[in-house]
Design a protein around this motif. Structure first.
Motif, mmCIF file in Angstrom:
data_model
loop_
_atom_site.group_PDB
_atom_site.id
_atom_site.type_symbol
_atom_site.label_atom_id
_atom_site.label_comp_id
_atom_site.label_asym_id
_atom_site.label_seq_id
_atom_site.Cartn_x
_atom_site.Cartn_y
_atom_site.Cartn_z
ATOM 1 N N MET A 80 0.856 -0.981 0.124
ATOM 2 C CA MET A 80 0.048 0.069 0.098
ATOM 3 C C MET A 80 0.838 1.197 0.081
ATOM 4 S SD MET A 80 -2.834 1.277 2.892
ATOM 5 C CE MET A 80 -3.852 -0.054 2.455
ATOM 6 N N ASN A 81 0.598 2.155 -0.691
ATOM 7 C CA ASN A 81 1.320 3.231 -1.001
ATOM 8 C C ASN A 81 0.884 4.574 -0.081
ATOM 9 O OD1 ASN A 81 3.096 5.273 -2.009
ATOM 10 N ND2 ASN A 81 2.439 5.492 -3.831
ATOM 11 N N ARG A 82 1.349 4.887 1.187
ATOM 12 C CA ARG A 82 0.994 6.012 2.027
ATOM 13 C C ARG A 82 1.663 7.223 1.719
ATOM 14 N NH1 ARG A 82 1.661 2.974 7.296
ATOM 15 N NH2 ARG A 82 2.477 5.003 7.943
ATOM 16 N N THR A 83 0.922 8.126 1.715
ATOM 17 C CA THR A 83 1.768 9.421 1.820
ATOM 18 C C THR A 83 1.426 10.152 2.884
ATOM 19 O OG1 THR A 83 -0.579 10.521 0.861
ATOM 20 C CG2 THR A 83 1.093 9.960 -0.742
ATOM 21 N N GLN A 84 2.395 10.938 3.456
ATOM 22 C CA GLN A 84 2.274 11.523 4.718
ATOM 23 C C GLN A 84 1.571 13.002 4.405
ATOM 24 O OE1 GLN A 84 3.375 10.635 7.603
ATOM 25 N NE2 GLN A 84 3.966 8.704 6.681
ATOM 26 N N PRO A 85 1.033 13.371 5.347
ATOM 27 C CA PRO A 85 0.278 14.745 5.290
ATOM 28 C C PRO A 85 1.316 15.852 5.110
ATOM 29 C CG PRO A 85 -0.028 13.696 7.275
ATOM 30 C CD PRO A 85 0.836 12.749 6.708
ATOM 31 N N PRO A 86 1.032 16.919 4.679
ATOM 32 C CA PRO A 86 2.001 18.023 4.400
ATOM 33 C C PRO A 86 2.654 18.641 5.529
ATOM 34 C CG PRO A 86 0.027 18.903 4.099
ATOM 35 C CD PRO A 86 -0.396 17.366 4.140
ATOM 36 N N ARG A 87 2.066 18.711 6.626
ATOM 37 C CA ARG A 87 2.602 19.163 7.901
ATOM 38 C C ARG A 87 2.609 18.362 9.019
ATOM 39 N NH1 ARG A 87 -2.580 21.951 8.772
ATOM 40 N NH2 ARG A 87 -2.857 21.726 10.874
ATOM 41 N N ASN A 118 -6.624 13.297 6.319
ATOM 42 C CA ASN A 118 -5.520 12.874 5.479
ATOM 43 C C ASN A 118 -5.612 11.538 5.289
ATOM 44 O OD1 ASN A 118 -5.031 15.587 4.930
ATOM 45 N ND2 ASN A 118 -3.431 15.589 6.643
ATOM 46 N N ALA A 119 -5.527 10.490 6.279
ATOM 47 C CA ALA A 119 -5.520 8.993 6.207
ATOM 48 C C ALA A 119 -6.706 8.721 5.441
ATOM 49 C CB ALA A 119 -5.471 8.530 7.611
ATOM 50 N N LEU A 120 -7.895 9.192 5.502
ATOM 51 C CA LEU A 120 -9.124 8.397 4.781
ATOM 52 C C LEU A 120 -8.862 9.035 3.400
ATOM 53 C CD1 LEU A 120 -12.056 9.359 7.097
ATOM 54 C CD2 LEU A 120 -11.179 6.907 6.386
ATOM 55 N N ASP A 121 -8.603 10.291 2.994
ATOM 56 C CA ASP A 121 -8.273 10.679 1.689
ATOM 57 C C ASP A 121 -7.148 9.860 0.945
ATOM 58 O OD1 ASP A 121 -10.040 12.692 2.011
ATOM 59 O OD2 ASP A 121 -8.442 14.253 2.284
ATOM 60 N N ASP A 122 -6.033 9.490 1.671
ATOM 61 C CA ASP A 122 -4.936 8.856 1.275
ATOM 62 C C ASP A 122 -5.338 7.337 0.858
ATOM 63 O OD1 ASP A 122 -2.224 8.029 0.756
ATOM 64 O OD2 ASP A 122 -2.090 6.927 2.394
#
Length: 120
Positions: A1-8, A19-23
């Protein structure tokens, strides 16, 4: 699974969950349904990545209220019996009604505690 970190990194828990649900929504293939259990695990991972710990806390026991209701019901029953012995029918009926109400309240408290304690 490709997880992106939130911007801050100083996000609030709501920002992290969003952010987690969007990701999770963006990384789930379009034809595949979104399962709640997987989304919850994804949110939990994001929260833990930001230093938040999610753990169960014990629920406070409210048996004292049930004991108080039972004690008041016993006092009302004693008052009803004493009023009957003295021939005060109206006071006896009020005391009996009070005892019934306190017993009903104690029963409701007990039922509420047993159903909430049996849940995971």
């Amino acid at each position: 699974m490709n997880r992106t970190q939130p911007p801050r990194q100083d996000c609030t828990p709501i920002d992290i969950i969003t952010n987690a649900l969007d990701d999770h929504w963006l990384t789930t293939p379009p034809g595949e349904p979104i399962y709640h259990l997987q989304a919850a695990a994804h949110v939990l991972n994001h929260l833990e990545d930001h230093g938040y710990t999610v753990r169960a806390t014990p629920r406070p026991r409210r048996h004292a209220l049930t004991v108080l209701d039972l004690a008041l019901a016993a006092a009302c029953t004693a008052a009803a019996l004493a009023s009957l012995a003295l021939g005060h029918w109206i006071w006896a009926s009020f005391a009996a009604a009070g005892a019934a109400l306190f017993l009903h309240e104690a029963h409701q408290q007990h039922r509420t505690h047993t159903t909430t304690e049996s849940r995971p």
